[in-house]
Design a protein around this motif. Structure first.
Motif: not given
Length: 417
Positions: A144-150, A183-184, A343-346, A352-355
């Motif tokens: 839950g530390t945001g590793v996948t987002t990074i 990334l859908d 959260v919006n990006s996920i 993130l560069r798009d949202t």
């Protein structure tokens, strides 16, 4: 195109005869028989039979010969250590015994494709890759530390930077990865296919497992169940990442926070291990335990660790300096808090560069990606000190009267954070 000579270094003469018959009518190749004038001057494709790890040095010698284009190895099946040793020594194909005719011909087809592509690039004057790519392994002090987002956004940002080769992201979180959701993207294969087909590992096979995102990032998904990986997974993962290093400018690994044989194998192949924590006491405590575990299990992996603070805010109640004191090493990067953007990006399955292109979260990750995609300079991440040298490093800072504004993190961030 001239026929490529094939040299056979097999244990039995009759085996050479059988192989010669298989390629006799293939105009792409010519057979060099043992005892001929050319036999002692290997060139083109060399097929070597091995019986055990004692034969691996022969492959390394052949790989050092610039006249040898590729090396195929024929050897025992289900010997992961031997397969890995051969691949690391320079083999491009490992064909298990008993050898099937169809597998041999398929391997020749793959070689012919690679050889044609290389010749085309040479004729076109295209520069060949002269340096191996980097492998950046990212894991969290706890879940839950945001590793996948990074990891996802590092990969997307790296894919936008100018380089002759693309970037890749390997989802190694267990028991189930989430990169495709972030990334859908839809995938057919996972890296479990590599662990079950270690004898087939080469760049063409690895490319067949990847799925490309619209950003240009190549993604290798995680298996749906950890039991899908197979008993030889650690060795195969190491070989897989070694091959990917030659294919991509940067390979990011979204790693598991659990230290098991597979995650250790992946971290041993990495150039840098980014350990992500937050400025909360529970997370810092878990991060410290993880560091202590790595120190005891594999000190060389522990020496690769660089600390990253995610969701940074001055209101956390714990400072960067306090985190460094607790963890015993410097924080090399901080990523600012922007919960809504993340959260919006996920939820949108969009980077993130798009949202949120103007978010400090996006900017921090983009800057971090750039440090791994350009030659090391004075502003590149510093290698953290550990053990006695780490204590000496921290002591020298204290004696010099350095403060928080002079930590490696701030050197990296530069003006404007």
């Amino acid at each position: 195109m001239n026929a490529v000579p094939i040299h056979f270094r097999l244990h039995h003469t009759e085996a050479v005869t059988s192989f010669a018959k298989l390629v006799k009518e293939d105009a792409r190749f010519s057979v060099v028989l043992p005892g001929s004038a050319e036999a002692d001057k290997p060139a083109g494709l060399v097929i070597v039979e091995v019986g055990g790890t004692q034969d691996v040095p022969v492959i390394a010698v052949l790989a050092a010969n610039p006249s040898v284009r590729e090396i195929f190895v024929i050897g025992p099946a289900q010997n992961a250590d031997l397969i890995l040793g051969c691949m690391r020594a320079g083999a491009t194909e490992y064909l298990p015994l008993p050898l099937k005719v169809g597998e041999f011909r398929a391997a020749l087809d793959r070689f012919a494709t690679r050889n044609t592509r290389s010749a085309t690039e040479r004729n076109a004057g295209q520069p060949q890759p002269t340096r191996p790519g980097r492998i950046i392994h990212i894991l969290g002090g706890k879940q839950g530390t945001g590793v996948t987002t990074i990891a996802v956004n590092l990969g997307v940002e790296a894919s936008q930077l100018e380089d002759a080769r693309p970037a890749a992201l390997v989802d190694m979180r267990q028991p189930q990865g989430e990169v495709p959701l972030f990334l859908d993207v839809h995938y057919t294969h996972t890296w479990a296919a590599a662990t079950h087909n270690a004898h087939r590992l080469d760049d063409a096979f690895m490319q067949s497992l990847m799925v490309r995102h619209a950003s240009g990032l190549d993604i290798l998904a995680a298996p749906d169940r950890s039991e899908d990986t197979g008993a030889a997974a650690p060795q195969a993962v190491a070989a897989m990442l070694s091959i990917m290093r030659s294919m991509y400018s940067t390979v990011f690994v979204d790693g598991s926070p659990f230290v098991d044989e597979i995650s250790l194998a992946a971290m041993r192949e990495a150039d840098v291990v980014l350990l992500v924590s937050e400025l909360s006491l529970p997370c810092l405590a878990n991060t410290r335990r993880l560091l202590e575990t790595l120190d005891s299990v594999d000190p060389e992996v522990a020496d690769k660790v660089q600390l990253v603070v995610n969701r940074y805010t001055t209101k956390a109640g714990v400072t960067i300096a306090e985190a460094e004191e607790l963890l015993g090493r410097p924080v090399v990067w901080k990523i600012d808090e922007d919960y809504i953007a993340a959260v919006n990006s996920i939820n949108m399955g969009t980077p993130l560069r798009d949202t949120a292109p103007k978010s400090p979260l996006t900017r921090n990750i983009a800057k971090l990606a750039a440090t791994f995609s350009r030659p090391a300079t004075s502003s590149s991440p510093m290698k953290p000190k550990s053990g006695f040298m780490g204590k000496l490093f921290r002591a020298s800072q204290a004696e010099a009267g350095t403060d928080e504004q002079q930590t490696p993190m701030h050197i990296l961030q530069g003006a404007g954070g």
